[in-house]
Write a protein that holds these residues in place. Structure first.
Motif, mmCIF file in Angstrom:
data_model
loop_
_atom_site.group_PDB
_atom_site.id
_atom_site.type_symbol
_atom_site.label_atom_id
_atom_site.label_comp_id
_atom_site.label_asym_id
_atom_site.label_seq_id
_atom_site.Cartn_x
_atom_site.Cartn_y
_atom_site.Cartn_z
ATOM 1 N N PHE A 199 -7.980 42.926 53.172
ATOM 2 C CA PHE A 199 -7.738 41.873 52.187
ATOM 3 C C PHE A 199 -7.931 42.354 50.753
ATOM 4 N N THR A 200 -8.994 43.091 50.501
ATOM 5 C CA THR A 200 -9.319 43.502 49.131
ATOM 6 C C THR A 200 -9.013 44.972 48.848
ATOM 7 N N ASP A 201 -8.389 45.659 49.796
ATOM 8 C CA ASP A 201 -8.236 47.114 49.657
ATOM 9 C C ASP A 201 -6.849 47.564 49.208
ATOM 10 N N PHE A 202 -5.902 46.642 49.095
ATOM 11 C CA PHE A 202 -4.529 47.073 48.817
ATOM 12 C C PHE A 202 -3.905 46.322 47.645
ATOM 13 N N GLY A 203 -4.753 45.901 46.725
ATOM 14 C CA GLY A 203 -4.256 45.340 45.481
ATOM 15 C C GLY A 203 -3.969 43.848 45.522
ATOM 16 N N PRO A 204 -3.694 43.263 44.346
ATOM 17 C CA PRO A 204 -3.445 41.827 44.244
ATOM 18 C C PRO A 204 -2.191 41.373 44.982
ATOM 19 N N GLY A 205 -1.201 42.237 45.093
ATOM 20 C CA GLY A 205 0.013 41.846 45.815
ATOM 21 C C GLY A 205 -0.267 41.555 47.275
ATOM 22 N N LEU A 209 0.061 37.932 49.255
ATOM 23 C CA LEU A 209 0.874 37.746 50.446
ATOM 24 C C LEU A 209 0.063 37.135 51.583
ATOM 25 N N LEU A 210 -1.178 37.574 51.756
ATOM 26 C CA LEU A 210 -2.023 37.002 52.803
ATOM 27 C C LEU A 210 -2.318 35.529 52.513
ATOM 28 N N VAL A 211 -2.569 35.213 51.248
ATOM 29 C CA VAL A 211 -2.802 33.811 50.886
ATOM 30 C C VAL A 211 -1.532 32.988 51.122
ATOM 31 N N PHE A 212 -0.389 33.571 50.768
ATOM 32 C CA PHE A 212 0.881 32.862 50.913
ATOM 33 C C PHE A 212 1.229 32.616 52.379
ATOM 34 N N SER A 213 0.623 33.370 53.292
ATOM 35 C CA SER A 213 0.892 33.146 54.722
ATOM 36 C C SER A 213 0.514 31.727 55.132
ATOM 37 N N GLY A 214 -0.440 31.123 54.421
ATOM 38 C CA GLY A 214 -0.785 29.733 54.699
ATOM 39 C C GLY A 214 0.324 28.783 54.299
ATOM 40 N N ALA A 215 0.882 28.999 53.107
ATOM 41 C CA ALA A 215 1.961 28.132 52.633
ATOM 42 C C ALA A 215 3.208 28.281 53.492
#
Length: 315
Positions: A199-205, A209-215
């Motif tokens: 989650f925190t190891d590959f940058g803000p993008g 994307l992980l957050v957007f998986s909820g939407a």
């Protein structure tokens, strides 16, 4: 009303259709990590949706029996999501598409077994053709099509549970995500605390994307609910095939997954079964609208003596 319903329905099925393009973007996160984030962010989004719809009081009104049903629904949809994420992230989009195509037929079979519904000749023929197709897939692969059957069974059972849940769809989806959220959060915490969490190891993008998986999980469900309120069930059922058609196209022409002749034969049999099933559904819908009820031979036995009774809700 019908135009807006068609737009909502196309939006829902088209979003589901592009899932094979979205979930590989979440790599190197594994299937279970993606599933955990999908559950957590869906839960948070649905809390906002339920609050905006002023449905928070509905949660307090849920009975213990309905809570048990929603827990079962949560487990089933989580299994379904997990299988699907694994499939699209590991080059098995076509196998997942099989699950989408046979899902309506699995739903009919569950109606026969679980709800003691009666099949007419066309529905029985469609199921028989689908079983032959599964045998073809089994012979072609050398093993049963586990991914496709797993997806179809888990979602079919999910639909059977939802059939008897008397809860607003928004509340139901939110509660299902909420039930699984503590387990998902615990898993994410373990991964981030010393495991292979990404989650925190590959940058803000990657975080976005992980957050957007909820939407991208919740939005098509909400669009689907809106479409279902505005369109006949037959229309919704026929529009359903937009999703697997898009995903099959992606798997074959973008993912370059193998499609030997035996696999094409299996899909041809599935499509034949769906044509029989859909033609029967259209005929019965037309018969219902023109005569006010189905022909006598297509009615369940308990309704033949009371032909004016209302039809049971569809799954």
């Amino acid at each position: 009303m019908r135009t807006s319903g068609l737009l909502y329905g196309i939006g829902a099925y088209a979003m589901w259709g592009v899932f094979p393009a979205f979930f590989p973007l979440l790599k190197p996160a594994g299937a279970l990590e993606v599933l955990a984030h999908r559950i957590v962010w869906t839960c948070l989004l649905m809390v906002v949706v339920i609050a905006a719809a002023r449905r928070l009081r509905d949660i307090r009104a849920i009975t213990p029996r309905v809570w048990l049903l929603l827990v079962c629904a949560s487990a089933l949809i989580s299994i379904n999501w997990g299988i699907y994420i694994y499939a699209v992230n590991n080059g098995h989009v076509v196998d997942a598409v099989l699950g989408y195509f046979i899902n309506p037929l699995v739903t009919v079979a569950l109606g026969l077994v679980v709800f003691r519904e009666r099949l007419n000749r066309a529905q029985f023929t469609a199921l028989a053709i689908a079983l032959i197709a599964v045998v073809v897939f089994t012979v072609e692969v050398g093993a049963p099509p586990v991914i496709g059957i797993g997806l179809a069974l888990s979602f079919g059972l999910y639909g059977a549970v939802k059939k008897v849940v008397p809860t607003d769809p928004r509340v139901s989806v939110g509660v299902e995500a909420g039930v699984a959220a503590p387990f998902a959060l615990a898993y994410i915490a373990v991964l981030e605390g010393g495991g292979p969490g990404t989650f925190t190891d590959f940058g803000p993008g990657h975080i976005a994307l992980l957050v957007f998986s909820g939407a991208i999980t919740a939005l098509p469900l909400l669009l689907f609910a809106a479409a279902a309120q505005r369109l006949p069930l037959v229309t919704m059922g026929l529009m359903f095939y937009l999703t697997p058609a898009m995903q099959l196209t992606w798997g074959v022409f973008v993912g370059h997954e193998p499609m030997p002749p035996a696999r094409w034969l299996g899909f041809a049999l599935i499509w034949l079964a769906l044509m029989v099933f859909s033609a029967d559904a259209l005929w019965r819908a037309r018969a219902t609208s023109t005569r006010g009820r189905l022909p006598e031979e297509h009615l369940p036995e308990e309704r033949r003596e009371t032909p004016d009774s209302s039809a049971p809700p569809a799954s």
